[in-house]
Write an enzyme that holds these catalytic residues in place. Structure first.
Site, PDB file in Angstrom:
ATOM      1  CE1 TYR A  14       0.857   0.985   4.388  1.00  0.00           C
ATOM      2  CE2 TYR A  14       0.340  -1.351   4.530  1.00  0.00           C
ATOM      3  CZ  TYR A  14       0.893  -0.215   5.075  1.00  0.00           C
ATOM      4  OH  TYR A  14       1.470  -0.268   6.315  1.00  0.00           O
ATOM      5  N   GLY A 245       8.223   4.826   8.374  1.00  0.00           N
ATOM      6  CA  GLY A 245       8.072   3.656   7.499  1.00  0.00           C
ATOM      7  C   GLY A 245       6.970   2.753   8.003  1.00  0.00           C
ATOM      8  CE  LYS A 246       4.114   0.140   2.926  1.00  0.00           C
ATOM      9  NZ  LYS A 246       3.903  -0.678   1.745  1.00  0.00           N
ATOM     10  NE  ARG A 247      10.750  -3.143   8.474  1.00  0.00           N
ATOM     11  CZ  ARG A 247      11.813  -2.768   7.798  1.00  0.00           C
ATOM     12  NH1 ARG A 247      12.804  -2.161   8.397  1.00  0.00           N
ATOM     13  NH2 ARG A 247      11.892  -2.997   6.507  1.00  0.00           N
ATOM     14  N   GLY A 249       4.580   1.758  11.976  1.00  0.00           N
ATOM     15  CA  GLY A 249       3.130   1.865  12.035  1.00  0.00           C
ATOM     16  C   GLY A 249       2.572   2.911  11.096  1.00  0.00           C
TER      17      GLY A 249
END
Ligand code: GLU
Length: 479
Positions: A14, A245-247, A249
Site C-alpha cells: 500500500y 516507514g511501515k515498520r 506503524g
C-alpha cells in the site's frame, strides 16, 4: 518547454503516509505550470512485487484527486507505463552502452562478490565492484547481468531542494544495469524512462541523492540531457529520529479515508509537511496549493509526521465544508460513518444531528461514538451522574429534586425549539439557584449518558420533547 513530472512507485504494497508526498509535489508542480504528471509503475523487482498493489496506488491517487495525465488506465504517447513491459527499450539502451564500451557482461557469481566484500571489510576499505572488474568478460546476452563501466570523476550538480552538490570519484561504481533475470535495475530503468518520457523534473525521496553521481555518469554515457533533480526530504516518525516507514506503524493513506479523514484534509496536511509558502496560512484547497507551491520553499530537513495536526486539519475541513457548502455537502460524505443504530433513521433527522455536532468532529468516524444516543436509548449508568465532578457534591435526593423541577419546567413549554429551550434552561438556573455546570451536566448526562454532547438546548431540540422528557423521567425514577 512543457513541465513533465512523474510519480514512479514500486508496487510493493500500500502507499503509506510517508511516501505519498512524492506524488503530491510532482502533481502540484505539473498543474501549476500547465504541464503533465506521469504515473509510472516500477515493477521490475519481481521478488518484491505484490499482487493488487498497483490498484491500491491508483485508488490512493484518485481519492486524493491527484489525477495523472499519462499512465495506467488513461494511457498516453509513452505507453506502456509498466516497466515490466518495457524490456526491449532497456535492452536497446543497454546495447548502446555496450557498443560505446561503457557496459559489460558480468559473469562473477554472487558468492565471489561476497568474498570481495569480506576482503574489503577486513581491510576496512569501502567495497567498490569496479576495483574487481574482470579483464575478460563474455559477450552480453540476456541471462547474464550487465554492468556499467564507470569512469569515476568529480561531479557537481544542482539539486532544486538541496542546493549545489558535489561528490568525488570514490562514490561511483560499476552498477548493475540489467539483472540476471533480464529485468533492469531501478538505477538504469528510471534513467531510460525519464528520458524516453520527456520528464523534466525528477522528484523523489532524498534517499537517491547518494546515488546521483552514478546517475549523472549514466546520463553522460547515454548522451542524455540531465533533468532537474529534486530531492524530497523524508517524512520522519513522530519521535523525529528516523524516516517514517511501515515498520513504525505508518498507516496506508486509504486507511485514513476509512477512518473518516477527508481527502482535502489529507492533501492539505501532507502538502504542508515540509513545505510552506512563507505565510501563516494552514488550510489550503487543492487549487490554492497549486497556486502557492514552489520548489524553493521545500525544506531541506525531514518533517515530523504529527497525527494530531492531521486530525486538526481534518476538523477544520469538516467545518469548512459545512460552513461554505452546507449540511447536504457534508452529509453526503458521512454515509458509512454513522453508528449502526442510526440505520433506518430518516436522512433529515441525521442531518439535524450532524448540524449540531459537526463542529466537534475530528474525523467523520467520530459520529459513531458521539451520536448513538440520538438514535437509541442510552443505557442508564447512574454512576456517571453520581461520580460526575460537578454532581458528586449533591445528595441523591437533591439530584432527584433537580431533575423533577427540570421535568416540570420543560413539560410546561408550549413550543420546543432551541431559543425557547434556552430561555427555559436559564429560568431553571434562577429558580433552582444551581450553577450551570451542575444543572446542565445533570440534564445532559440523563439524556445521553455520553461523555460529550452538543449544546444542551440543541440536544433537547433535536431529541424532541417526548424522548427528552421520557429519558429525564427514567433517570428521576432510578435515582
Ligand atoms: N520506484 C521508486 C520507489 O518506489 C521510485 C523512485 C523514483 O521516484 O525515482 O522508491
Amino acid at each position: 518547454m512543457e513541465t513533465v513530472t512523474r510519480f514512479a512507485p514500486s508496487p510493493t504494497g500500500y502507499i503509506h503516509i510517508g511516501n505519498v508526498r512524492s506524488a503530491i509535489y510532482p502533481y502540484l508542480l505539473a498543474k501549476q505550470q500547465n504541464g503533465k504528471m506521469i504515473l509510472r509503475i516500477e515493477d521490475t523487482d519481481r521478488g518484491r512485487y505484490v499482487e493488487g498493489a498497483t490498484e491500491l496506488i491508483e485508488d490512493t491517487l484518485e481519492w486524493l484527486g491527484l489525477n495523472w495525465d499519462e499512465g495506467p488506465i488513461v494511457g498516453g504517447p509513452h505507453a506502456p507505463y509498466f516497466q515490466s513491459e518495457r524490456q526491449e527499450i532497456y535492452h536497446e539502451y543497454a546495447r548502446r552502452l555496450i557498443a560505446a564500451g561503457r557496459a559489460y557482461a558480468d559473469p562473477t557469481p554472487p558468492e565471489q562478490i561476497e568474498e570481495y566484500r569480506k576482503e574489503c571489510n577486513a581491510k576496512k576499505v569501502p567495497f567498490l565492484y569496479r576495483n574487481f572488474r574482470p579483464n575478460d568478460t563474455p559477450e552480453w546476452q540476456p541471462g547474464i547481468p550487465l554492468r556499467f563501466k564507470a569512469e569515476p570523476k568529480d561531479y557537481e550538480w544542482h539539486d532544486e531542494v538541496m542546493g549545489d552538490m558535489h561528490a568525488g570519484p570514490e562514490v561511483q561504481d560499476d552498477i548493475i544495469l540489467i539483472k540476471q533475470d533480464g529485468f533492469p535495475t531501478y538505477n538504469f530503468a528510471h534513467i531510460v524512462d525519464d528520458a524516453e518520457m520527456g520528464v523534466t523534473h525528477v522528484m523523489r525521496g532524498v534517499e537517491y541523492l547518494s546515488s546521483t553521481p552514478n546517475y549523472l555518469e549514466l546520463y553522460d554515457a547515454l548522451k542524455l540531457e540531465r533533468p532537474k533533480l529534486v530531492s524530497l526530504p523524508h517524512i520522519l516518525a513522530p519521535q523525529g529520529n528516523k524516516k517514517l516507514g511501515k515498520r513504525d506503524g505508518a498507516k496506508s493513506v486509504t486507511e485514513y479515508r476509512d477512518d473518516g479523514v477527508l481527502s482535502e484534509a489529507m492533501l492539505n496536511y501532507l502538502a504542508c509537511l515540509g513545505w510552506n509558502d512563507g505565510t501563516e496560512q494552514e488550510i489550503y484547497t487543492k487549487d490554492e496549493l497549486i497556486k502557492a507551491f514552489s520548489l524553493d520553499r521545500i525544506q531541506t530537513s525531514g518533517a515530523r509526521y504529527d497525527e494530531t495536526k492531521l486530525l486538526w486539519v481534518n476538523g477544520q475541513w469538516i467545518r469548512r465544508i459545512f460552513d461554505e457548502q452546507g449540511v447536504e455537502a457534508l452529509y453526503t460524505r458521512t454515509a458509512e460513518f454513522w453508528p449502526e443504530v442510526a440505520n433506518n433513521h430518516p436522512d433529515d433527522y441525521k442531518k439535524r444531528v450532524l448540524s449540531i455536532i459537526y463542529d466537534r468532529l475530528k474525523t467523520l468516524s467520530d459520529l459513531r461514538e458521539m451520536t448513538a444516543y440520538f438514535f437509541a436509548e442510552p443505557e442508564v449508568d447512574l454512576d456517571m451522574i453520581i461520580q460526575n465532578k460537578f454532581l458528586k457534591k449533591l445528595s441523591e435526593s437533591e439530584l432527584e429534586n433537580l431533575l423533577k423541577q427540570s421535568i416540570e419546567k420543560l413539560s410546561s413549554l408550549s413550543e420546543w425549539d432551541a431559543d425557547v429551550l434556552q430561555d427555559a434552561l436559564n429560568q431553571l438556573l434562577q429558580d433552582t439557584g444551581r450553577k450551570p455546570a451542575e444543572l446542565f451536566s445533570l440534564i445532559r448526562l440523563s439524556l445521553s449518558f455520553a461523555p460529550f454532547s452538543p449544546a444542551l438546548n440543541l440536544t433537547l431540540e433535536v431529541l424532541g420533547r417526548d424522548v427528552s422528557l421520557a429519558r429525564l423521567n427514567t433517570v428521576a425514577r432510578a435515582i
